[in-house]
Design an enzyme around this catalytic site. Structure first.
Site, PDB file in Angstrom:
ATOM      1  N   GLU A 151      -5.525   2.957   6.329  1.00 58.78           N
ATOM      2  CA  GLU A 151      -5.271   2.835   4.884  1.00 58.78           C
ATOM      3  C   GLU A 151      -6.028   3.940   4.148  1.00 58.78           C
ATOM      4  O   GLU A 151      -5.536   4.532   3.193  1.00 58.78           O
ATOM      5  CB  GLU A 151      -5.735   1.460   4.391  1.00 58.78           C
ATOM      6  N   SER A 166     -11.087  -1.205   2.862  1.00 60.47           N
ATOM      7  CA  SER A 166     -10.506  -1.517   4.180  1.00 60.47           C
ATOM      8  C   SER A 166     -10.052  -0.222   4.837  1.00 60.47           C
ATOM      9  O   SER A 166      -9.295   0.546   4.228  1.00 60.47           O
ATOM     10  CB  SER A 166      -9.313  -2.450   4.020  1.00 60.47           C
ATOM     11  N   ARG A 178       0.827  -1.223   0.000  1.00 64.05           N
ATOM     12  CA  ARG A 178       0.000   0.000   0.000  1.00 64.05           C
ATOM     13  C   ARG A 178       0.859   1.272   0.000  1.00 64.05           C
ATOM     14  O   ARG A 178       0.476   2.281   0.612  1.00 64.05           O
ATOM     15  CB  ARG A 178      -0.965   0.033   1.187  1.00 64.05           C
TER      16      ARG A 178
END
Ligand SMILES: Cc1cc2nc3c(=O)[nH]c(=O)nc-3n(C[C@H](O)[C@H](O)[C@H](O)COP(=O)(O)OP(=O)(O)OC[C@H]3O[C@@H](n4cnc5c(N)ncnc54)[C@H](O)[C@@H]3O)c2cc1C
Length: 350
Positions: free
Chosen positions: A345, A268, A217
């Site tokens: 995130e 998420s 990420r």
């Protein structure tokens, strides 16, 4: 040069910036000719709830949409030259926009392109990949505003394998590269061969994959002012039936655990957790959240999705403040129970 002021419900409302933040509307009006290209339109006081999958957020001083590389370059360089803060918006699927909205100009990137390139241009990749591997490869140029679903559909229609793992992830290619979006242990960065960027000086430059320092990420775009204009990805010739069936399987799995589109959500909320043992797999943040009782938690109109403990949802009317309060409570629970500090995130834009 033709300029279009779009008169939508949002643009006709007289808005001023939320208390506590600067209002750049006048500066933007003064600099419009620098920012707008033939293909761009402007909306003052755009409601950011309409432009994000979370459906949360205040107004942006101004919002424009660009659909060509030239339009994107002009908008970014014009905003920079006029001293106007700007934010590049892809699909808005990984964002929590603050209730105060966004100061400055939101540049929505709709530059779409998928072009098959001549493989001979990539002979230089040998010996990093074998001649045999190169012969099976197909190189695609992807415009940064192209949706991931469009890339996956193109791969399905042309029997190309390698990007099936992106099936069902919303958003654009630019947003995906920024955060190295992915699933099943793979990231979009695995596909990238090279890219064109708009650099900090608003010049266009070419970089190789190594430039991005792709990680879980993460990419270098998170720490520089560079913007993705386009990228070249490498897929392989595959079998049409196999590609389509893998994509269908993934989309079916996602439908089972993701909320329907009319419920606000940004995927998420927390990143998966780095394991203590080196080389071990990351542990799903949802695992800790579920055991900590997250699924019963809500704050105001923000709540945890009943089918996925790592999804915060907005069934309607949730504010950014409520999501932040709920997220803080979830983090405290997991810290208290497991000694694990979760990291967001979803990007909070203010
Ligand atoms: C239901 C659902 C499921 C999801 N599942 C996944 C998943 O499985 N895996 C996963 O990784 N993510 C997932 N996400 C999150 C999200 O879809 C991805 O992170 C996606 O890649 C974000 O792309 P975007 O275009 O929407 O970016 P945005 O949300 O619009 O922007 C994200 C960031 O990228 C920056 N950015 C956008 N375009 C550019 C550009 N051209 N150059 C530089 N920076 C740019 C923006 O400025 C911003 O900082 C999911 C989201 C939802 C709603």
């Amino acid at each position: 040069m033709q300029r279009t002021a779009v008169m939508t419900t949002t643009s006709t409302i007289t808005t001023s910036a939320a208390p506590g933040r600067a209002d750049y509307s006048q500066l933007i009006k003064n600099g419009e000719s620098l920012i707008l290209s033939d293909d761009s339109k402007i909306i003052y006081g755009a409601d950011m709830r309409e432009h994000t999958t979370f459906m949360i957020g205040g107004r942006a001083d101004a919002y424009i949409e660009v659909s060509s590389p030239e339009g994107l370059i002009q908008a970014v360089s014009g905003a920079r030259a006029s001293g106007i803060p700007y934010f590049i918006l892809g699909g808005g699927s990984n964002l929590l926009i603050d209730d105060k909205g966004i100061a400055g100009i939101v540049i929505k990137n709709r530059y779409k392109n998928i072009t098959v390139l001549d493989p001979q241009n990539f002979d230089y990749l040998i010996p990093a990949i074998s001649r045999e591997e190169l012969e099976k490869s197909v190189f695609l140029l992807i415009g940064s505003g192209t949706k991931l679903s469009e890339v996956v559909n193109f791969a399905c229609d042309n029997a190309l394998t390698g990007c099936e793992f992106l099936a069902g992830i919303p958003g654009t290619f630019g947003g995906a590269v920024y955060g190295n979006a992915g699933a099943y242990g793979k990231g979009v960065g695995d596909l990238v061969v090279m890219a064109k960027l708009i650099d900090a000086a608003s010049a266009v430059c070419c970089v190789e994959r190594d430039f991005f320092n792709f990680n879980y990420r993460a990419s270098r775009l998170k720490t520089t002012k560079d913007l993705l204009l386009s990228a070249v990805i490498r897929l392989r010739r595959g079998e049409e039936k196999a590609v389509k069936s893998e994509v269908d399987k993934i989309i079916t799995e996602r439908h089972l655990k993701h909320p329907p589109e009319y419920i606000g959500c940004a995927g998420s909320y927390f990143k998966n957790v780095t394991p203590v043992t080196p080389n071990a797999r990351r542990i799903a943040a949802g695992y800790f959240l579920e055991l900590a009782g997250a699924k019963d938690m809500k704050y105001g109109c923000a709540e945890v999705y009943s089918k996925h403990a790592n999804f915060i949802i907005n069934p309607g009317g949730a504010s950014c403040a409520e999501v932040l309060r709920l997220a803080a409570a979830l983090k405290s629970k997991v810290l208290e129970k497991f000694g694990v500090m979760l990291e967001e995130e979803v990007l909070h834009v203010k």
